[in-house]
Every structure is written in C-alpha cells, then in structure tokens.
Design a protein around this motif. Structure first.
Motif, PDB file in Angstrom:
ATOM      1  N   ASP A 246     -27.958  13.004 -39.431  1.00 12.25           N
ATOM      2  CA  ASP A 246     -28.520  13.969 -38.484  1.00 12.25           C
ATOM      3  C   ASP A 246     -27.950  15.355 -38.782  1.00 12.25           C
ATOM      4  OD1 ASP A 246     -30.136  14.777 -36.362  1.00 12.25           O
ATOM      5  OD2 ASP A 246     -28.583  14.404 -34.846  1.00 12.25           O
ATOM      6  N   HIS A 248     -27.757  19.374 -36.870  1.00 14.92           N
ATOM      7  CA  HIS A 248     -28.091  20.330 -35.811  1.00 14.92           C
ATOM      8  C   HIS A 248     -27.605  21.710 -36.239  1.00 14.92           C
ATOM      9  CE1 HIS A 248     -29.626  17.932 -32.330  1.00 14.92           C
ATOM     10  NE2 HIS A 248     -29.127  16.958 -33.094  1.00 14.92           N
ATOM     11  N   HIS A 280     -25.261  11.230 -32.309  1.00 14.90           N
ATOM     12  CA  HIS A 280     -26.644  10.901 -32.694  1.00 14.90           C
ATOM     13  C   HIS A 280     -26.667  10.087 -33.987  1.00 14.90           C
ATOM     14  CE1 HIS A 280     -28.445  14.624 -30.410  1.00 14.90           C
ATOM     15  NE2 HIS A 280     -27.728  13.809 -29.649  1.00 14.90           N
TER      16      HIS A 280
END
Ligand code: MG
Length: 409
Positions: A246, A248, A280
């Motif tokens: 993931d 971000h 996540h």
C-alpha cells in the motif's frame, strides 16, 4: 505419580481397558494404539481429567498389558493404580468395582477406553443424572432406518427406529447399587454387554442422556483413520502466506498515524480513513492469505462510514476472519518504506500495538524500515509505501473417505 487417595461423596471413574481387540490395533490391543502421537487410553483418561474426576480414575487392564499400560500413562498424575480384568468385559468391570469397595465413592462412571472423544459436558450430564436409585448412560438416538435381513441377503423387514437409541459410555450409577447388581448378575450367571443392562436386570431405572455420534467407540480401521484426522489438527495444518502492498501520499498537516500509533511529523498521510499505510498493508496480507479479497472489497472507500476510520478496525476484521476459520496467525513481517520520519524509535510501540489489535504474541510481529536511497516517490518524500507478508495456519482440509482431498475436487 500414582495415588490411592479417593475423595468420597464424589464420582469415581472406571475406565475399562482390558479388551484384547487386536482387529484395529495394529498388533496391540486397540486402546494402546497411538492417535496423534498418544495412546487412545491416554486421550480417554485426559477427557476425564479435563472434566474433573474428583473421585479418582482407575483403569481395568489385562495382565499381559502392564508394560503397554505403564508406557501409556507415564507422567499422568493422580491416577489410581490399575486393577486386572477378567475373561469378559462384565468380569473386568466387576473387578474394577470391587477395587473401589473400601473407598466407596457415591457414584461411579464406567467408560470404555476405546471412546476417546467423550466430551466433558456429556460426562457432566451423565453424572448429574445419577441419583441413589437411578443410573444414567450416554446414548445417541438412531438416525438410520433399520432393516432386518431376511436371511437371503434381502431385506426382510423395515423396523421403526422410533424410541431407539444406541448405548454409549460413560454409564453412571450409585456405586453401591451397581456393585450389588453386578455381584448378583455373576451369582445368577447372567451375561450382558453393558452395565446398563446389569442395572435394568436389577430393576434400576436408567436415564438416557443424549450424546453425539462423535463419542464413537473405535472399532475398525476406518474409525482409527477418522479419529487420527480429528485428533491431529496441528499435525498437517494448511500453511498459507499472503502479501500486502500500500502507498499513501503526504499532505499538509500535523502528525501521522502509522502502525496504529501516533508519530510526530510536520505532515500527515492522505486518505479516506486515517491513512495508516502500515495497518492497511498487513490487513491486505491477511486477506491475501485467506484468498478473501482486499481492504477495498471489505471496506469500500465509497462508504462514508469509513471516512476518518481508525485502521485497527480493518486489521481486527482480517484477524477475526482467520479465527473464524479456526486458523491462527503465525507471523507478520512488515516493511515500511520512506525517507522520513525515522521508524526505528517507534518500532517497538508499533509491534506492541499490532500484536494487541490482532491478539497474538509480540514475537510474531516484525516491523522493519528502509529507504529507497532518495530514489522514486518515497525517495522524494512524497509519501510512504509499505509491504507485508502474513503467514497463517488453517486446519487441514477435510479428507474424503477415499483419502482424496475435498479441496481438490
Ligand atoms: Mg491504504
């Protein structure tokens, strides 16, 4: 260690292990055959110890089996010394009952050594159903339709199964009552196959306590194969790994939430939830190990209820899915990729928080960090990336009767 102390006003347990049943024993009496690395008898004794058995547990054994018995019970505490059985099950039980004469427990449960799956709640229910005048047995209502053979290999008649039960053990009685009934049966030359029949013959009412079909008496080779499968959930677990990734981006703000904890920083991570890229990633790794979608599938970003959500909700959900399949998480290995903030000072708190959320040991959680040598988006400090590997164990897939794996059909 053995002990001869018996608490009176309690229920004693007599385990009948004197049978010669070699048919499914692999050369030794079947109660000494190993299941999941432990003798059948030891499993059975364990069931009664787990229940409590305050009145003591004693086995009736065959004199030829003393070495097998000694091996089977090595290290078991608070087991009464065994007594030798007789030529028939009935004689063996009587010998066992006589051995309790001096201690005179209030009640006694008689159980076949070859029923190692008896559940503590069945033992409790049988024990609770006994009183001074009434015995009780574990039994299972018949579910199959019964046919009588006409003698020529064809069905002669279909019998009603209404009111029919298959008798199991434990069978429990007031001690004095069943001892007298057994002595009388011997004197009268009456031969029966279970203790309830002795009680019935003496006019003692016997209550039926419903038990499951899983309280099986191991008799055939097929019974042993099935028992081995049931007893060995950990011998051949299904080990699975899942991978998560993931990213971000940073946005203006003050402080991050990363790995479930607050980290001081002059920016924050951008996202629909709290943007905890580390949690996540682990969540997705767990979904991956289960082959059960991803975080966006379980928690759609279009759903407003997840706006600003603390990401421990997602991680806990993935952990619960593993548990719902009787699985367990054996290892989480997380790598956080960024130039800043420095992860090292926060690593232990992150591990602790992740272990807390997943309710697993700290020693199963690894948190690592790396930079990309100022290359790429993480190198330019535009955001944080994370990868994780999750290892889980699930119970082995159920084996079909022919040994074929049902998952492979
Ligand atoms: Mg994310």
């Amino acid at each position: 260690m053995t002990s001869n102390t018996i608490a009176t006003n309690e229920t004693a347990v007599l385990i009948v292990a004197a049978g010669r049943g070699h048919r499914a024993g692999g050369g030794i009496p079947k109660q000494y055959r190993k299941l999941a690395g432990m003798s059948v008898l030891r499993h059975t004794i364990g069931r009664f110890q787990a229940w409590g058995a305050k009145g003591g547990i004693r086995c009736v054994i065959h004199p030829d089996d003393i070495d097998l018995y000694t091996d089977a019970v090595a290290g078991i505490e608070h087991l009464l010394d065994p007594v030798y059985g007789g030529a028939t099950r009935q004689e063996s039980v009587l010998n066992g009952l006589r051995s309790f004469q001096e201690a005179a427990p209030d009640r006694i449960l008689i159980h076949d050594a070859a029923r190692p799956f008896v559940a503590p709640d069945v033992i409790s229910a049988v024990d609770a159903a006994i009183d001074a005048r009434t015995g009780a047995i574990a039994a299972c209502p018949l579910v199959d339709t019964l046919k009588r053979d006409a003698g020529d290999g064809c069905v002669g008649a279909t019998l009603s199964r209404d009111g029919l039960w298959a008798a199991q053990t434990p069978q429990g009685f007031s001690f004095e009552t069943i001892l007298q009934a057994h002595e009388k049966a011997l004197a009268d030359g009456i031969a029966v196959t279970d203790d309830a029949a002795i009680a019935e013959g003496a006019g003692i009412p016997v209550r039926l306590v419903e038990s499951g079909r899983d309280n099986v008496k191991l008799t055939t080779e097929a019974d042993f194969s099935e028992a081995e499968r049931r007893m060995s959930p950990d011998l051949f677990p299904e080990v699975r790994t899942g991978h998560g990734y993931d990213v971000h981006a940073f946005e203006p703000g003050n402080g991050l939430i990363l790995g479930g904890i607050d980290i001081p920083y002059d920016r924050r991570l951008k996202g629909h939830s709290d943007a905890d890229v580390a949690l996540h990633t682990i969540t997705d790794a767990l979904y991956g190990a289960l082959a059960d979608g991803d975080i966006g599938h379980h928690f759609p970003p279009t759903d407003p209820q997840w706006k600003g959500a603390a990401s421990d909700v997602f991680l806990r959900h993935a952990g619960d899915l593993v548990r719902a399949r009787q699985g367990r998480i054996t290892a989480i290995d997380l790598t956080i990729i960024c130039e800043a903030p420095k992860i090292g000072p926060h690593r232990d708190r992150m591990r602790k928080r992740i272990a807390e959320i997943l309710d697993i040991g700290l020693e199963r959680i690894s948190v690592k960090a790396t930079t990309t040598e100022r290359l790429g988006f993480t190198g330019r400090s535009e955001g944080i990336a994370a990868t994780a590997t999750a290892t889980i164990m699930l119970p082995p897939p159920a084996a079909a009767p022919n040994g074929e794996n049902v998952h492979d059909r």
